[in-house]
Motif scaffolding. Structure first.
Motif, PDB file in Angstrom:
ATOM      1  N   GLY A  32      14.219  32.667  34.934  1.00  0.00           N
ATOM      2  CA  GLY A  32      13.049  33.978  33.680  1.00  0.00           C
ATOM      3  C   GLY A  32      11.658  33.111  34.058  1.00  0.00           C
ATOM      4  O   GLY A  32      11.346  31.647  34.287  1.00  0.00           O
ATOM      5  N   ARG A  33      11.035  33.466  33.161  1.00  0.00           N
ATOM      6  CA  ARG A  33       9.857  32.781  33.274  1.00  0.00           C
ATOM      7  C   ARG A  33       9.101  32.206  32.319  1.00  0.00           C
ATOM      8  O   ARG A  33       9.251  32.819  30.866  1.00  0.00           O
ATOM      9  CB  ARG A  33       8.632  33.876  33.592  1.00  0.00           C
ATOM     10  N   LEU A  34       9.009  31.189  32.104  1.00  0.00           N
ATOM     11  CA  LEU A  34       7.895  30.514  30.928  1.00  0.00           C
ATOM     12  C   LEU A  34       6.480  30.144  31.031  1.00  0.00           C
ATOM     13  O   LEU A  34       5.833  30.165  32.847  1.00  0.00           O
ATOM     14  CB  LEU A  34       8.363  29.569  30.870  1.00  0.00           C
ATOM     15  N   PHE A  35       5.377  31.562  30.213  1.00  0.00           N
ATOM     16  CA  PHE A  35       3.756  30.963  30.853  1.00  0.00           C
ATOM     17  C   PHE A  35       3.314  30.480  29.512  1.00  0.00           C
ATOM     18  O   PHE A  35       3.375  30.439  28.689  1.00  0.00           O
ATOM     19  CB  PHE A  35       3.460  33.007  29.834  1.00  0.00           C
ATOM     20  N   CYS A  36       2.644  29.361  29.826  1.00  0.00           N
ATOM     21  CA  CYS A  36       2.261  27.909  28.822  1.00  0.00           C
ATOM     22  C   CYS A  36       0.483  28.527  28.796  1.00  0.00           C
ATOM     23  O   CYS A  36       0.069  28.374  29.704  1.00  0.00           O
ATOM     24  CB  CYS A  36       2.901  26.479  29.387  1.00  0.00           C
ATOM     25  N   VAL A  37       0.051  28.174  27.026  1.00  0.00           N
ATOM     26  CA  VAL A  37      -1.583  28.465  27.200  1.00  0.00           C
ATOM     27  C   VAL A  37      -1.732  27.451  26.555  1.00  0.00           C
ATOM     28  O   VAL A  37      -1.285  27.087  25.954  1.00  0.00           O
ATOM     29  CB  VAL A  37      -1.861  29.918  27.369  1.00  0.00           C
ATOM     30  N   THR A  38      -2.529  26.676  26.957  1.00  0.00           N
ATOM     31  CA  THR A  38      -3.193  24.664  26.567  1.00  0.00           C
ATOM     32  C   THR A  38      -4.785  24.879  27.005  1.00  0.00           C
ATOM     33  O   THR A  38      -5.088  25.216  28.440  1.00  0.00           O
ATOM     34  CB  THR A  38      -2.055  24.202  27.849  1.00  0.00           C
ATOM     35  N   PRO A  39      -5.035  24.170  26.327  1.00  0.00           N
ATOM     36  CA  PRO A  39      -6.649  24.150  26.365  1.00  0.00           C
ATOM     37  C   PRO A  39      -6.838  23.452  27.822  1.00  0.00           C
ATOM     38  O   PRO A  39      -6.238  22.248  27.762  1.00  0.00           O
ATOM     39  CB  PRO A  39      -7.408  22.793  25.034  1.00  0.00           C
ATOM     40  N   ALA A  40      -7.415  23.480  28.307  1.00  0.00           N
ATOM     41  CA  ALA A  40      -8.076  22.519  29.519  1.00  0.00           C
ATOM     42  C   ALA A  40      -9.550  21.697  29.061  1.00  0.00           C
ATOM     43  O   ALA A  40      -9.690  21.291  27.890  1.00  0.00           O
ATOM     44  CB  ALA A  40      -9.041  23.644  30.729  1.00  0.00           C
ATOM     45  N   ALA A  41      -9.641  20.895  30.058  1.00  0.00           N
ATOM     46  CA  ALA A  41     -11.285  19.954  29.746  1.00  0.00           C
ATOM     47  C   ALA A  41     -12.238  19.896  28.723  1.00  0.00           C
ATOM     48  O   ALA A  41     -12.814  19.401  27.828  1.00  0.00           O
ATOM     49  CB  ALA A  41     -11.327  18.959  31.526  1.00  0.00           C
ATOM     50  N   GLN A  42     -12.905  21.602  29.220  1.00  0.00           N
ATOM     51  CA  GLN A  42     -13.925  21.884  28.861  1.00  0.00           C
ATOM     52  C   GLN A  42     -13.538  22.885  27.173  1.00  0.00           C
ATOM     53  O   GLN A  42     -15.016  23.131  26.726  1.00  0.00           O
ATOM     54  CB  GLN A  42     -14.584  22.670  29.646  1.00  0.00           C
ATOM     55  N   HIS A  43     -12.175  23.405  26.483  1.00  0.00           N
ATOM     56  CA  HIS A  43     -11.940  23.973  25.415  1.00  0.00           C
ATOM     57  C   HIS A  43     -12.866  22.953  24.955  1.00  0.00           C
ATOM     58  O   HIS A  43     -12.280  22.058  23.826  1.00  0.00           O
ATOM     59  CB  HIS A  43     -10.856  23.911  25.671  1.00  0.00           C
ATOM     60  N   SER A  81      -5.942  17.163  29.048  1.00  0.00           N
ATOM     61  CA  SER A  81      -5.548  16.958  30.860  1.00  0.00           C
ATOM     62  C   SER A  81      -4.380  18.296  30.536  1.00  0.00           C
ATOM     63  O   SER A  81      -4.045  18.091  29.740  1.00  0.00           O
ATOM     64  CB  SER A  81      -5.107  15.346  31.356  1.00  0.00           C
ATOM     65  N   GLY A  82      -3.352  18.608  32.342  1.00  0.00           N
ATOM     66  CA  GLY A  82      -3.184  19.150  31.866  1.00  0.00           C
ATOM     67  C   GLY A  82      -1.937  18.926  31.934  1.00  0.00           C
ATOM     68  O   GLY A  82      -1.157  17.389  31.478  1.00  0.00           O
ATOM     69  N   ARG A  83      -0.443  19.438  31.293  1.00  0.00           N
ATOM     70  CA  ARG A  83       0.231  19.532  30.993  1.00  0.00           C
ATOM     71  C   ARG A  83       1.313  19.745  31.596  1.00  0.00           C
ATOM     72  O   ARG A  83       1.277  20.011  32.912  1.00  0.00           O
ATOM     73  CB  ARG A  83       1.040  20.914  29.683  1.00  0.00           C
ATOM     74  N   ASP A  84       2.283  18.174  31.793  1.00  0.00           N
ATOM     75  CA  ASP A  84       4.028  17.994  32.401  1.00  0.00           C
ATOM     76  C   ASP A  84       4.434  19.035  31.807  1.00  0.00           C
ATOM     77  O   ASP A  84       5.227  19.133  30.573  1.00  0.00           O
ATOM     78  CB  ASP A  84       3.903  16.194  32.993  1.00  0.00           C
ATOM     79  N   TYR A  85       5.943  19.547  33.171  1.00  0.00           N
ATOM     80  CA  TYR A  85       6.760  20.274  32.557  1.00  0.00           C
ATOM     81  C   TYR A  85       7.846  19.416  32.852  1.00  0.00           C
ATOM     82  O   TYR A  85       8.284  18.605  34.106  1.00  0.00           O
ATOM     83  CB  TYR A  85       6.278  21.913  33.241  1.00  0.00           C
ATOM     84  N   PRO A  86       9.211  19.457  32.417  1.00  0.00           N
ATOM     85  CA  PRO A  86      10.773  18.395  32.665  1.00  0.00           C
ATOM     86  C   PRO A  86      10.952  19.835  33.304  1.00  0.00           C
ATOM     87  O   PRO A  86      11.272  21.328  34.042  1.00  0.00           O
ATOM     88  CB  PRO A  86      11.213  18.776  31.787  1.00  0.00           C
ATOM     89  N   ALA A  87      12.373  19.361  34.199  1.00  0.00           N
ATOM     90  CA  ALA A  87      13.264  19.635  35.470  1.00  0.00           C
ATOM     91  C   ALA A  87      14.067  20.507  34.259  1.00  0.00           C
ATOM     92  O   ALA A  87      14.128  20.331  33.133  1.00  0.00           O
ATOM     93  CB  ALA A  87      13.783  18.809  36.086  1.00  0.00           C
ATOM     94  N   PRO A  88      14.201  21.800  34.121  1.00  0.00           N
ATOM     95  CA  PRO A  88      14.549  22.803  35.643  1.00  0.00           C
ATOM     96  C   PRO A  88      13.026  23.468  35.684  1.00  0.00           C
ATOM     97  O   PRO A  88      13.453  24.397  36.395  1.00  0.00           O
ATOM     98  CB  PRO A  88      15.582  23.060  35.639  1.00  0.00           C
ATOM     99  N   PHE A  89      11.910  23.439  34.708  1.00  0.00           N
ATOM    100  CA  PHE A  89      10.903  23.887  35.379  1.00  0.00           C
ATOM    101  C   PHE A  89      10.557  23.563  36.239  1.00  0.00           C
ATOM    102  O   PHE A  89      10.069  22.727  36.292  1.00  0.00           O
ATOM    103  CB  PHE A  89      10.440  24.084  34.060  1.00  0.00           C
ATOM    104  N   THR A  90       9.871  24.769  36.743  1.00  0.00           N
ATOM    105  CA  THR A  90       8.980  25.027  38.346  1.00  0.00           C
ATOM    106  C   THR A  90       7.780  25.282  38.004  1.00  0.00           C
ATOM    107  O   THR A  90       7.862  26.493  37.653  1.00  0.00           O
ATOM    108  CB  THR A  90       9.279  25.199  39.470  1.00  0.00           C
ATOM    109  N   LEU A  91       6.611  24.406  38.528  1.00  0.00           N
ATOM    110  CA  LEU A  91       4.760  25.004  38.235  1.00  0.00           C
ATOM    111  C   LEU A  91       5.197  25.988  38.963  1.00  0.00           C
ATOM    112  O   LEU A  91       4.492  25.594  40.301  1.00  0.00           O
ATOM    113  CB  LEU A  91       4.084  24.311  37.662  1.00  0.00           C
TER     114      LEU A  91
END
Length: 273
Positions: free
Chosen positions: A177-188, A204-214
């Protein structure tokens, strides 16, 4: 709008399947949940509330709805729709976790060649009451901690500027399955942040836990010109309203308009075991 009962709904008290009948949901243990007007179910049980009215207030929801109604975040919604179009499968269950007033689910309501089963939930009843007026879907008052959906029932989960609970997302997502995360970037909203804060923190960009793969990360950046009312609404729909010092809020209040930058990351993740 009509309430569409998804066949994977579960009781928030005992996790048993919920059945829809005569305008209400009920489980085999006898727990019953009425469908309120304009078409939503409250599946946030009392023991899981931290306050009498959790989540965004009626004023916050009203401000965000007014801001989004002007199309300021339409490029985000359009790009999300384009990404979902390319997911394999003619029939998809799409869950918006922390959906607010339903702006993004309404934007993807009709995708070419896709039969979508839309589920939107938020901890704020004010947000869900407004969301249920947008389009027909499974609208729920619920929380990320206890998503009232069966295991492996969702093809896609959306986390739009939210507070993700990755354990819950992992539970309800199907394998691959897919997870889409929308988050603020540096200049937001950098121009707004420089006005209201004495020192601007870098994001900064978000880190994600296993078993999620970017799978992919793309940045969407564009400019807006906002007048005072727009700025008030934008501020009211962000945590900055409560975090910014009074001096900074006063400086913003004195502006007639402001050029601001929208700068967001759209992360697409896949669930692998």
């Amino acid at each position: 709008m009509s309430f569409i009962p998804h066949d994977s709904l579960i009781c928030p008290i005992d996790d048993l399947p919920l059945q829809y009948r005569d305008g209400s949901l009920s489980c085999p243990s006898g727990h019953q949940y009425d469908i309120g007007k304009p078409g939503y179910a409250n599946l946030l049980s009392v023991q899981h509330k931290r306050s009498k009215a959790p989540g965004d207030s009626k004023d916050m929801v009203r401000a965000r709805n007014a801001f989004l109604a002007k199309g300021y975040y339409e490029p985000i919604a359009n790009r999300l729709a384009q990404l979902l179009e390319h997911i394999a499968g003619d029939e998809l269950t799409v869950v918006d976790a922390g959906c607010g007033e339903g702006y993004y689910l309404e934007a993807i309501d009709s995708l070419p060649g896709k039969q979508l089963h839309l589920v939107g939930f938020d901890i704020s009843k004010w947000a869900i009451q407004r969301a249920a007026r947008r389009c027909a879907a499974t609208w729920l008052v619920a929380s990320n901690k206890r998503v009232p959906l069966a295991d492996e029932s969702a093809d896609v989960v959306l986390d739009m500027f939210g507070f993700p609970d990755f354990d819950s997302f992992q539970r309800i997502l199907k394998t691959n399955g897919r997870l889409f995360c929308v988050t603020p970037a540096a200049q937001h909203l950098i121009e707004l942040r420089k006005i209201i804060y004495p020192h601007v923190k870098q994001t900064s960009g978000r880190d994600y836990p296993a078993p999620f793969t970017l799978v992919s990360r793309e940045t969407l950046t564009y400019g807006l010109t906002l007048v005072q009312q727009d700025l008030d609404n934008l501020l009211a729909m962000t945590p900055h309203l409560y975090r910014a010092p009074k001096e900074g809020l006063a400086r913003l209040k004195n502006l007639k308009q402001l050029e601001i930058t929208v700068d967001i990351n759209i992360d697409e993740l896949r669930l692998h075991f």
